[in-house]
Enzyme design. Structure first.
Site, short mmCIF file in Angstrom:
data_model
loop_
_atom_site.label_atom_id
_atom_site.label_comp_id
_atom_site.label_asym_id
_atom_site.label_seq_id
_atom_site.Cartn_x
_atom_site.Cartn_y
_atom_site.Cartn_z
N ARG A 204 4.76 1.11 4.84
CA ARG A 204 3.59 1.80 4.56
C ARG A 204 3.45 3.00 4.39
O ARG A 204 4.79 3.99 4.84
CB ARG A 204 2.76 1.84 6.10
CG ARG A 204 2.21 0.28 6.26
CD ARG A 204 0.93 0.06 5.35
NE ARG A 204 0.12 -1.17 5.63
CZ ARG A 204 0.46 -2.36 5.24
NH1 ARG A 204 1.75 -2.49 4.44
NH2 ARG A 204 -0.24 -3.53 5.61
N HIS B 165 2.70 -1.12 -4.41
CA HIS B 165 2.90 -2.21 -3.58
C HIS B 165 2.97 -3.59 -3.94
O HIS B 165 2.02 -4.41 -3.67
CB HIS B 165 1.43 -1.95 -2.79
CG HIS B 165 1.64 -2.47 -1.07
ND1 HIS B 165 1.07 -1.77 -0.20
CD2 HIS B 165 2.40 -3.46 -0.64
CE1 HIS B 165 1.31 -2.37 1.06
NE2 HIS B 165 2.08 -3.20 0.79
N GLU C 51 -14.52 7.19 -8.85
CA GLU C 51 -15.49 7.08 -7.86
C GLU C 51 -14.80 7.25 -6.21
O GLU C 51 -15.41 7.57 -5.31
CB GLU C 51 -16.05 5.58 -7.73
CG GLU C 51 -16.88 5.15 -6.73
CD GLU C 51 -17.51 3.80 -6.73
OE1 GLU C 51 -17.76 2.96 -5.78
OE2 GLU C 51 -17.60 3.21 -7.79
#
Length: 342
Positions: free
Chosen positions: A239, A309, A279
């Protein structure tokens, strides 16, 4: 009567699985988009009202606001081991079962971990970059042999254990840290369990294989990086938030360590380009935006490899994930608790 199931984050590689498998007990609708507070508004109300099962990937973000939109939801299944993208407390409050997939990456993620190691240790990236112009300087490609190096493994769960086994086959000295030690690793693979500080000081390569929790967030900061050898390489396929990215960038820039292989980054839903980045930046806090900027700076360093990832991303692994996902959902519907995290 079949159960309504919505599958988000649907990828091309997953389509092959569904062409070969039929699930007559489920009425499945597929969505390539992630599920978040923006995209949930695009779903017809009838779908939200009738959905009993939702399956997502880590690129979705399940918040209390999302859960309010699905009045009959019973199960959320994430096609990943980690589930920090799901508000577990909110799910418990609504008696929604959350399922994950354990150990699917014991082959794919482990192999990718060594791919990153070898690419950095053997100076593969500079050689590949020079091949584009066909101007080579072999002085820039002098590497090391893994059997001459010490590997530090933080976390010896399923993936960390497999990393130790392969490192042993390469002839590496292996240091490891985990609160739950595995005697078979010490006995059969000569793994030396020790403290994290010893690993930081002695390892030539440090690889992280722990989940993201409050305790492991920013496991690696400038303090830990300062303990490492100037020739050390750090690998992270777990992570992104395990490493304080600005501290890592400064350590690499100042040559406090030699390199990094990162398949995950902080704020990776933005920094690794999932969806419309403009966005996402507009809806992100300043801290996350700063992490995105640091990730882009890291990507410009010639001793850093960043990938989006994809360590898990083999057809074999994807098939295992989907197979376990449906087995766990069926078990849960029958009152079982396979792979339930809450």
């Amino acid at each position: 009567m079949s159960l309504k199931m919505l599958i988000f984050d649907y990828k091309d590689a997953e389509k092959k699985f569904f062409k070969r498998h039929q699930f007559h007990d489920f009425d499945i609708e597929f969505f390539e988009s992630s599920l978040n507070e923006t995209t949930v508004g695009n779903l017809p109300q009838e779908i939200k009202d009738t959905a009993s099962v939702i399956s997502v990937f880590i690129t979705s973000e399940i918040t209390p606001t999302i859960l309010e939109q699905f009045p009959n939801l019973m199960i959320i299944s994430t096609r990943s081991t980690g589930y920090d993208h799901i508000d577990i407390d909110a799910c418990c409050n609504k008696n929604i079962k959350v399922l994950n997939v354990e150990n699917y990456g014991a082959h794919s993620v482990v192999q990718y971990t060594f791919a990153l190691m070898l690419a950095l240790v053997r100076r593969l990236i500079p050689a590949l970059n020079d091949s584009h112009s066909f101007k080579f300087d072999t002085n820039n490609y002098v590497g090391r042999e893994l059997n001459a190096l010490t590997l530090g493994v933080i976390g010896t769960g399923a993936i960390g254990t497999s990393v130790c086994k392969i490192a042993h086959a390469f002839g590496m000295r292996i240091l490891a840290f985990d609160y739950l030690q595995r005697p078979e690793l010490t006995k059969n693979y000569h793994v030396e369990y020790t403290e994290k500080e010893t690993i930081y000081k002695e390892a030539d390569i440090i690889t992280l294989h722990v989940p993201l929790t409050k305790e492991t967030q920013h496991l690696i900061t400038k303090r830990e990086l300062a303990l490492m050898k100037p020739t050390a390489i750090i690998i992270n396929t777990a992570r992104g938030e395990l490493i304080e990215s600005e501290d890592l960038y400064n350590a690499l820039l100042n040559k406090n360590i030699a390199g990094a292989g990162l398949d995950v980054t902080e704020c990776e839903k933005i920094s690794l380009g999932y969806g419309d980045i403009t966005e996402k930046l507009e809806n992100s806090d300043k801290e996350c935006i700063s992490k995105v900027i640091i990730t882009r700076r890291l990507s410009q360093l010639n001793n850093v490899i960043i990938t989006p990832h994809v360590a898990y991303n083999t057809q074999d692994s994807i098939n295992r994930i989907l197979s376990v996902t449906f087995d766990s959902i069926k078990d849960c519907l029958q009152g079982g608790h396979a792979n339930q995290v809450n």
